[in-house]
Design a protein around this motif. Structure first.
Motif, PDB file in Angstrom:
ATOM      1  N   LEU A 204       0.825  -1.204   0.000  1.00 40.10           N
ATOM      2  CA  LEU A 204       0.000   0.000   0.000  1.00 40.10           C
ATOM      3  C   LEU A 204       0.865   1.262   0.000  1.00 40.10           C
ATOM      4  O   LEU A 204       0.508   2.273  -0.617  1.00 40.10           O
ATOM      5  CB  LEU A 204      -0.932   0.006   1.204  1.00 40.10           C
ATOM      6  CG  LEU A 204      -2.065  -1.028   1.188  1.00 40.10           C
ATOM      7  CD1 LEU A 204      -2.817  -1.001   2.521  1.00 40.10           C
ATOM      8  CD2 LEU A 204      -3.031  -0.772   0.037  1.00 40.10           C
ATOM      9  N   LEU A 205       1.996   1.216   0.674  1.00 44.50           N
ATOM     10  CA  LEU A 205       2.906   2.364   0.679  1.00 44.50           C
ATOM     11  C   LEU A 205       3.498   2.586  -0.709  1.00 44.50           C
ATOM     12  O   LEU A 205       3.668   3.743  -1.142  1.00 44.50           O
ATOM     13  CB  LEU A 205       4.011   2.154   1.713  1.00 44.50           C
ATOM     14  CG  LEU A 205       3.553   2.054   3.176  1.00 44.50           C
ATOM     15  CD1 LEU A 205       4.744   1.839   4.098  1.00 44.50           C
ATOM     16  CD2 LEU A 205       2.769   3.296   3.591  1.00 44.50           C
ATOM     17  N   ASN A 206       3.815   1.505  -1.417  1.00 47.79           N
ATOM     18  CA  ASN A 206       4.277   1.635  -2.801  1.00 47.79           C
ATOM     19  C   ASN A 206       3.203   2.263  -3.685  1.00 47.79           C
ATOM     20  O   ASN A 206       3.488   3.117  -4.540  1.00 47.79           O
ATOM     21  CB  ASN A 206       4.663   0.270  -3.361  1.00 47.79           C
ATOM     22  CG  ASN A 206       6.051  -0.179  -2.920  1.00 47.79           C
ATOM     23  OD1 ASN A 206       6.879   0.633  -2.498  1.00 47.79           O
ATOM     24  ND2 ASN A 206       6.307  -1.480  -3.000  1.00 47.79           N
ATOM     25  N   VAL A 207       1.951   1.835  -3.473  1.00 47.37           N
ATOM     26  CA  VAL A 207       0.844   2.421  -4.228  1.00 47.37           C
ATOM     27  C   VAL A 207       0.739   3.914  -3.924  1.00 47.37           C
ATOM     28  O   VAL A 207       0.543   4.745  -4.825  1.00 47.37           O
ATOM     29  CB  VAL A 207      -0.478   1.700  -3.895  1.00 47.37           C
ATOM     30  CG1 VAL A 207      -1.658   2.434  -4.532  1.00 47.37           C
ATOM     31  CG2 VAL A 207      -0.439   0.255  -4.366  1.00 47.37           C
ATOM     32  N   GLY A 208       0.855   4.272  -2.650  1.00 51.73           N
ATOM     33  CA  GLY A 208       0.773   5.672  -2.262  1.00 51.73           C
ATOM     34  C   GLY A 208       1.840   6.524  -2.919  1.00 51.73           C
ATOM     35  O   GLY A 208       1.570   7.652  -3.379  1.00 51.73           O
ATOM     36  N   TYR A 209       3.061   6.007  -2.980  1.00 49.80           N
ATOM     37  CA  TYR A 209       4.158   6.718  -3.646  1.00 49.80           C
ATOM     38  C   TYR A 209       3.809   6.959  -5.119  1.00 49.80           C
ATOM     39  O   TYR A 209       3.945   8.084  -5.634  1.00 49.80           O
ATOM     40  CB  TYR A 209       5.435   5.895  -3.527  1.00 49.80           C
ATOM     41  CG  TYR A 209       6.577   6.377  -4.396  1.00 49.80           C
ATOM     42  CD1 TYR A 209       7.456   7.349  -3.949  1.00 49.80           C
ATOM     43  CD2 TYR A 209       6.768   5.841  -5.677  1.00 49.80           C
ATOM     44  CE1 TYR A 209       8.503   7.792  -4.753  1.00 49.80           C
ATOM     45  CE2 TYR A 209       7.811   6.270  -6.479  1.00 49.80           C
ATOM     46  CZ  TYR A 209       8.674   7.247  -6.023  1.00 49.80           C
ATOM     47  OH  TYR A 209       9.707   7.676  -6.831  1.00 49.80           O
ATOM     48  N   THR A 210       3.309   5.926  -5.798  1.00 46.67           N
ATOM     49  CA  THR A 210       3.014   6.013  -7.226  1.00 46.67           C
ATOM     50  C   THR A 210       1.863   6.976  -7.502  1.00 46.67           C
ATOM     51  O   THR A 210       1.944   7.832  -8.398  1.00 46.67           O
ATOM     52  CB  THR A 210       2.669   4.619  -7.776  1.00 46.67           C
ATOM     53  OG1 THR A 210       3.755   3.722  -7.503  1.00 46.67           O
ATOM     54  CG2 THR A 210       2.421   4.670  -9.275  1.00 46.67           C
TER      55      THR A 210
END
Length: 381
Positions: A204-210
């Motif tokens: 989810l943190l990777n999604v947030g960054y993107t």
């Protein structure tokens, strides 16, 4: 004979008196003529210049006046209408140069409005309406930019989320004022995992960054759990020369760092640092392990974790039961030991998900996604 002499003397005296009177009259006449022509010439000069001022050549050449305008509070005579047009410095409005606005200074390293130690409590009732009233300067999507200084960084604050609306109200209630006092240019992104499958914080943190980069040009990313509130606003939420671990002294750990390699709770990386470690792992399904993997990625790429002073990095956690479908990951210890082998192929470069919706609320941006399911566990034996 005597009477004749007396008449002669009286005649001479009267003659002298008459001559004196005539002389005085002549002097008086000359003085009056001089004064008359002097005043007449002044009045003629003033009115001629006034009339010329209304003509086509009014702006040519300097003007001279018979009044002392250098005295304090001196004003033009009231009987000279349009006298403001006769000022030597007066120019047509269209030709006036507007003053150049002063450049906005950079924000100070330590903002002057910080409070320091804060009283954090979760007993008072909290509503979104109340938080919105408390933060009128926050714009749609949970964004804020200082108006009196120029921040060096643009910060995206990313929160992995599912079924934590109660916690989110308190987080927004405390963090918005803290971030404004810190003079942070920021946006808040809630990354909501849809469905009831196993929770995956790091993905989810990777999604947030993107997704945050699709919204604005951020160069700093703060990753925060929704149940952690800083107890000191001197714990500045921006990026540093090295990856930053903010939540180093939580109340649940007795305000101590549980172990040297701990990197959980709240952390921050610049865009360059994040890409250098290939983002976060996507394969940590369930609770635990992903923050240790991130710590390994940082050290394996030649960076060091920076931390605030333990007296400043204190946090309170909103007490809660562990979420359903976020049970401890039994594979986490094996995965942590293999970070060196997996970090190049498992991370932001291999991220897959389905974006369901992006909704901008007054205090935050909600991004709902489907991130899939964990792979089936191998059958023992």
């Amino acid at each position: 004979m005597a009477s004749t002499m007396s008449r002669l003397m009286l005649g001479r005296t009267l003659e002298r008196i008459c001559k004196a009177v005539l002389l005085l009259c002549l002097v008086h006449f000359l003085i009056m003529m001089i004064l008359y022509f002097d005043v007449y010439s002044q009045r003629f000069d003033i009115f001629s210049r006034f009339n010329n001022g209304r003509g086509a050549n009014a702006s040519r050449g300097p003007h001279h006046y018979y009044y002392n305008y250098s005295r304090p509070n001196t004003t033009f005579p009231s009987y000279l209408p349009g006298a403001d047009q006769l000022l030597p410095t007066a120019k047509p409005e269209a030709n006036r140069t507007r003053p150049t606005p002063k450049p906005i200074p950079p924000c100070p390293e330590v903002p002057p409005g910080l409070v320091g130690r804060l009283l954090i409590e979760f007993s008072s009732q909290m509503t979104m309406e109340r938080v919105q009233r408390e933060n009128p300067n926050v714009t749609e999507g949970g964004k804020y930019t200082p108006t009196d200084c120029r921040p060096k960084q643009k910060v995206a604050i990313i929160i992995p989320f599912r079924h934590r609306d109660h916690h989110l109200k308190y987080w927004l209630h405390y963090l918005h004022p803290i971030l404004r006092r810190q003079k942070i240019d920021y946006g808040i992104y809630i990354i909501n995992q849809l469905g009831e499958d196993t929770f995956n914080r790091a993905k989810l943190l990777n999604v947030g960054y993107t997704e945050a980069l699709k919204d604005a040009e951020y160069d700093c990313f703060i990753f925060s759990d929704v149940d952690l509130i800083p107890m000191d606003d001197r714990n500045l939420y921006h990026c540093y020369d090295q990856p930053r671990h903010f939540a180093i002294a939580m109340d649940k750990f007795g305000f101590r760092l549980p172990y040297a390699g701990y990197f959980g709770g709240v952390s921050g990386l610049s865009k360059k640092q994040f890409l250098k470690i290939n983002g976060f792992p996507n394969e940590y399904w369930g609770w635990g392990g992903e923050d240790d993997d991130i710590y390994n990625r940082i050290t394996l790429n030649g960076m060091k974790v920076s931390r605030p002073d333990v007296r400043i990095g204190r946090y309170r956690m909103i007490k809660h039961e562990r979420d359903k479908h976020n049970e401890p990951n039994p594979q986490r210890f094996n995965k942590i030991q293999n970070t060196k082998n997996t970090m190049r192929k498992d991370g932001i470069s291999s991220l897959t998900y389905r974006l369901a919706s992006v909704k901008k609320y007054p205090l935050y941006t909600n991004i709902s996604v489907e991130i899939g399911k964990p792979p089936p566990r191998p059958i023992k034996g």
